[in-house]
Design an enzyme around this catalytic site. Structure first.
Site, PDB file in Angstrom:
ATOM      1  N   ASP A  48     -19.132 -15.188   9.842  1.00 26.13           N
ATOM      2  CA  ASP A  48     -20.432 -14.575   9.569  1.00 26.13           C
ATOM      3  C   ASP A  48     -21.165 -14.325  10.884  1.00 26.13           C
ATOM      4  O   ASP A  48     -21.519 -15.272  11.585  1.00 26.13           O
ATOM      5  CB  ASP A  48     -21.277 -15.516   8.688  1.00 26.13           C
ATOM      6  CG  ASP A  48     -22.635 -14.910   8.363  1.00 26.13           C
ATOM      7  OD1 ASP A  48     -22.709 -14.176   7.361  1.00 26.13           O
ATOM      8  OD2 ASP A  48     -23.607 -15.143   9.109  1.00 26.13           O
ATOM      9  N   TYR A  53     -27.466 -11.399  16.413  1.00 27.31           N
ATOM     10  CA  TYR A  53     -26.975 -12.630  17.053  1.00 27.31           C
ATOM     11  C   TYR A  53     -26.514 -12.327  18.487  1.00 27.31           C
ATOM     12  O   TYR A  53     -26.327 -13.239  19.288  1.00 27.31           O
ATOM     13  CB  TYR A  53     -25.824 -13.270  16.265  1.00 27.31           C
ATOM     14  CG  TYR A  53     -26.169 -13.742  14.870  1.00 27.31           C
ATOM     15  CD1 TYR A  53     -27.493 -13.783  14.425  1.00 27.31           C
ATOM     16  CD2 TYR A  53     -25.172 -14.142  13.989  1.00 27.31           C
ATOM     17  CE1 TYR A  53     -27.801 -14.199  13.139  1.00 27.31           C
ATOM     18  CE2 TYR A  53     -25.480 -14.563  12.696  1.00 27.31           C
ATOM     19  CZ  TYR A  53     -26.793 -14.578  12.278  1.00 27.31           C
ATOM     20  OH  TYR A  53     -27.096 -14.991  11.005  1.00 27.31           O
ATOM     21  N   LYS A  78     -24.418  -7.741   9.919  1.00 27.90           N
ATOM     22  CA  LYS A  78     -25.685  -7.405   9.256  1.00 27.90           C
ATOM     23  C   LYS A  78     -26.461  -6.345  10.042  1.00 27.90           C
ATOM     24  O   LYS A  78     -26.394  -6.330  11.277  1.00 27.90           O
ATOM     25  CB  LYS A  78     -26.575  -8.662   9.133  1.00 27.90           C
ATOM     26  CG  LYS A  78     -25.821  -9.909   8.662  1.00 27.90           C
ATOM     27  CD  LYS A  78     -26.711 -11.127   8.491  1.00 27.90           C
ATOM     28  CE  LYS A  78     -25.907 -12.370   8.139  1.00 27.90           C
ATOM     29  NZ  LYS A  78     -25.403 -13.135   9.279  1.00 27.90           N
ATOM     30  N   HIS A 111     -30.113  -7.530   6.667  1.00 22.56           N
ATOM     31  CA  HIS A 111     -30.411  -8.882   7.147  1.00 22.56           C
ATOM     32  C   HIS A 111     -31.700  -9.437   6.531  1.00 22.56           C
ATOM     33  O   HIS A 111     -31.755 -10.612   6.150  1.00 22.56           O
ATOM     34  CB  HIS A 111     -30.499  -8.863   8.680  1.00 22.56           C
ATOM     35  CG  HIS A 111     -30.218 -10.165   9.331  1.00 22.56           C
ATOM     36  ND1 HIS A 111     -29.570 -10.269  10.538  1.00 22.56           N
ATOM     37  CD2 HIS A 111     -30.491 -11.429   8.969  1.00 22.56           C
ATOM     38  CE1 HIS A 111     -29.454 -11.551  10.871  1.00 22.56           C
ATOM     39  NE2 HIS A 111     -30.018 -12.269   9.932  1.00 22.56           N
TER      40      HIS A 111
HETATM   41  N1  LIG Z   1     -29.112 -14.469   7.080  1.00 27.41           N
HETATM   42  C1  LIG Z   1     -29.945 -15.116   7.849  1.00 27.41           C
HETATM   43  O1  LIG Z   1     -31.121 -14.764   7.984  1.00 27.41           O
HETATM   44  C2  LIG Z   1     -29.443 -16.325   8.591  1.00 27.41           C
HETATM   45  C3  LIG Z   1     -30.345 -17.146   9.267  1.00 27.41           C
HETATM   46  C4  LIG Z   1     -29.853 -18.263   9.931  1.00 27.41           C
HETATM   47  C5  LIG Z   1     -28.500 -18.536   9.912  1.00 27.41           C
HETATM   48  N2  LIG Z   1     -27.625 -17.704   9.270  1.00 27.41           N
HETATM   49  C6  LIG Z   1     -26.172 -17.966   9.246  1.00 27.41           C
HETATM   50  O2  LIG Z   1     -25.943 -19.280   8.758  1.00 27.41           O
HETATM   51  C7  LIG Z   1     -25.127 -19.976   9.696  1.00 27.41           C
HETATM   52  C8  LIG Z   1     -25.376 -21.452   9.630  1.00 27.41           C
HETATM   53  O3  LIG Z   1     -26.734 -21.754   9.845  1.00 27.41           O
HETATM   54  P1  LIG Z   1     -27.258 -22.581  11.114  1.00 27.41           P
HETATM   55  O4  LIG Z   1     -26.357 -22.303  12.241  1.00 27.41           O
HETATM   56  O5  LIG Z   1     -28.690 -22.313  11.273  1.00 27.41           O
HETATM   57  O6  LIG Z   1     -27.220 -24.091  10.638  1.00 27.41           O
HETATM   58  P2  LIG Z   1     -26.261 -25.132   9.891  1.00 27.41           P
HETATM   59  O7  LIG Z   1     -24.892 -24.595   9.742  1.00 27.41           O
HETATM   60  O8  LIG Z   1     -26.985 -25.621   8.691  1.00 27.41           O
HETATM   61  O9  LIG Z   1     -26.291 -26.335  10.924  1.00 27.41           O
HETATM   62  C9  LIG Z   1     -25.746 -26.246  12.200  1.00 27.41           C
HETATM   63  C10 LIG Z   1     -26.106 -27.528  12.916  1.00 27.41           C
HETATM   64  O10 LIG Z   1     -25.512 -28.644  12.250  1.00 27.41           O
HETATM   65  C11 LIG Z   1     -24.639 -29.326  13.123  1.00 27.41           C
HETATM   66  N3  LIG Z   1     -23.437 -29.647  12.341  1.00 27.41           N
HETATM   67  C12 LIG Z   1     -22.465 -28.799  11.942  1.00 27.41           C
HETATM   68  N4  LIG Z   1     -21.525 -29.443  11.233  1.00 27.41           N
HETATM   69  C13 LIG Z   1     -21.921 -30.737  11.188  1.00 27.41           C
HETATM   70  C14 LIG Z   1     -21.367 -31.889  10.598  1.00 27.41           C
HETATM   71  N5  LIG Z   1     -20.213 -31.840   9.909  1.00 27.41           N
HETATM   72  N6  LIG Z   1     -22.035 -33.057  10.745  1.00 27.41           N
HETATM   73  C15 LIG Z   1     -23.199 -33.119  11.437  1.00 27.41           C
HETATM   74  N7  LIG Z   1     -23.778 -32.055  12.018  1.00 27.41           N
HETATM   75  C16 LIG Z   1     -23.146 -30.859  11.890  1.00 27.41           C
HETATM   76  C17 LIG Z   1     -24.338 -28.371  14.249  1.00 27.41           C
HETATM   77  O11 LIG Z   1     -24.121 -29.106  15.435  1.00 27.41           O
HETATM   78  P3  LIG Z   1     -22.691 -29.048  16.190  1.00 27.41           P
HETATM   79  O12 LIG Z   1     -22.549 -27.644  16.664  1.00 27.41           O
HETATM   80  O13 LIG Z   1     -22.814 -30.038  17.279  1.00 27.41           O
HETATM   81  O14 LIG Z   1     -21.646 -29.435  15.188  1.00 27.41           O
HETATM   82  C18 LIG Z   1     -25.614 -27.548  14.343  1.00 27.41           C
HETATM   83  O15 LIG Z   1     -26.589 -28.215  15.123  1.00 27.41           O
HETATM   84  C19 LIG Z   1     -25.518 -19.325  11.030  1.00 27.41           C
HETATM   85  O16 LIG Z   1     -24.646 -19.653  12.069  1.00 27.41           O
HETATM   86  C20 LIG Z   1     -25.527 -17.889  10.631  1.00 27.41           C
HETATM   87  O17 LIG Z   1     -24.208 -17.382  10.569  1.00 27.41           O
HETATM   88  C21 LIG Z   1     -28.093 -16.610   8.598  1.00 27.41           C
END
Ligand SMILES: NC(=O)c1ccc[n+]([C@@H]2O[C@H](COP(=O)([O-])OP(=O)(O)OC[C@H]3O[C@@H](n4cnc5c(N)ncnc54)[C@H](OP(=O)(O)O)[C@@H]3O)[C@@H](O)[C@H]2O)c1
Length: 293
Positions: A48, A53, A78, A111
């Site tokens: 994704d 990004y 997106k 998006h």
């Molecule tokens: N459509 C939208 O508007 C929108 C907005 C925001 C995000 N997104 C998408 O959603 C994806 C995920 O969201 P996100 O990156 O904000 O947050 P997330 O996936 O909820 O959390 C990522 C965080 O959690 C940690 N983490 C990951 N796996 C873990 C585990 N097994 N145990 C403990 N900690 C863990 C990571 O640290 P480490 O790297 O150290 O593991 C990082 O700090 C984004 O990358 C993007 O593709 C979309």
């Protein structure tokens, strides 16, 4: 890995790899490429990304370097708020495809909603679909009213809505509406957001006391419990990680099944708390964020 069937008959791997802010926001370099390649090596085939990004080049380079045939991947990107509109959406997808080194994307999302531009943006996406440059069309951060607007004129129905969903923000009414419309629900920030949010880990659901108790019962991590909660609800998840152990465990969240009681206990944690932007107010700020070339 399990696939979810979309309303157009195509399928999407239920677990994808989130790529926002690997390293830092809009970082696009060898580090991003290495992280994405390690996710591909761990078994992720659903990636994704988004034009905003600013890392589509590294994502595309990792796909190319993996040597895995293109058709084995499911790639989502997106169209950003500044790119919405008829011609600008067409140009935006063309630029994304160039950066990703791809001929088509599996899923192209609006998006964020911008009701004034929605119809022209969506119709441009329908044209790109007819040209074979997009396999499925979808939404992100769309509220019920935004979805109703699309459904009034769309020739091609959205397959999916990507929403901020985690135990502290469950958007249950919107999720029920999407499901009733046969629009699949995908959870962004499923673990409660990445470093871009600046939120301390103690404040995220991975540190929640109730979730910790459930995790202890199954001898798994709190992240595994949260992801399992989504998977058992048939939702798509796109966790992001730069840590190999987490990258691997997020794709294989363990051989256990949450009971109805466990699920109800997590459902009860909802406090309507957003880590990211609110679609009611996001547009003005989003228009100030530029997509890098
Ligand atoms: N459509 C939208 O508007 C929108 C907005 C925001 C995000 N997104 C998408 O959603 C994806 C995920 O969201 P996100 O990156 O904000 O947050 P997330 O996936 O909820 O959390 C990522 C965080 O959690 C940690 N983490 C990951 N796996 C873990 C585990 N097994 N145990 C403990 N900690 C863990 C990571 O640290 P480490 O790297 O150290 O593991 C990082 O700090 C984004 O990358 C993007 O593709 C979309």
């Amino acid at each position: 890995m399990k696939n979810i069937q979309l309303n157009n008959g195509l399928t999407i791997p239920q677990i994808g790899f989130g790529t926002a802010a690997i390293g830092q926001w809009q970082q696009d370099d060898q580090h991003v490429e290495d992280v994405v390649l390690s996710a591909i090596e761990a078994g992720y085939r659903h990636l994704d990304t988004a034009s905003v990004y600013g890392n589509e080049r590294s994502v595309g380079q990792a796909i190319a370097e993996s040597g895995i045939p293109r058709e084995e991947f499911f790639i989502t990107t997106k169209v950003w708020d500044t790119e919405q509109g008829e011609h600008s959406t067409q140009q935006a997808l063309q630029r994304s495809l160039q950066r990703l080194q791809l001929d088509y994307v599996d899923l192209y999302l609006v998006h964020w909603p911008n009701p004034e531009k929605t119809q022209k943006t969506w119709q441009a996406m329908e044209t790109l679909h007819a040209q074979g440059k997009i396999r499925s069309l979808g939404l992100s951060n769309f509220r019920k009213s935004d979805i109703q607007q699309i459904l009034d004129f769309a020739e091609i129905k959205p397959v999916y809505n990507q929403l901020e969903i985690h135990p502290y923000l469950q958007q249950q009414e919107l999720v029920r509406y999407c499901e009733a419309q046969d629009i699949a629900v995908s959870c962004w920030s499923p673990l409660g957001s990445g470093s871009w949010s600046g939120v301390a880990i103690e404040e995220k659901p991975v540190s929640d006391r109730v979730i910790k108790q459930i995790a202890d019962k199954y001898q798994v991590s709190t992240a595994q419990v949260i992801l399992k909660w989504d998977l058992q609800k048939e939702r798509i998840i796109i966790p992001k990680s730069e840590t190999l152990k987490n990258i691997q465990s997020n794709l294989n969240p363990g051989n256990f099944t949450l009971t109805d009681e466990d699920i109800a206990a997590i459902d009860a944690l909802d406090k309507g708390h957003r880590y990211g932007a609110d679609p009611d107010t996001a547009l003005q700020g989003n228009l100030n964020i530029k997509v890098p070339d």
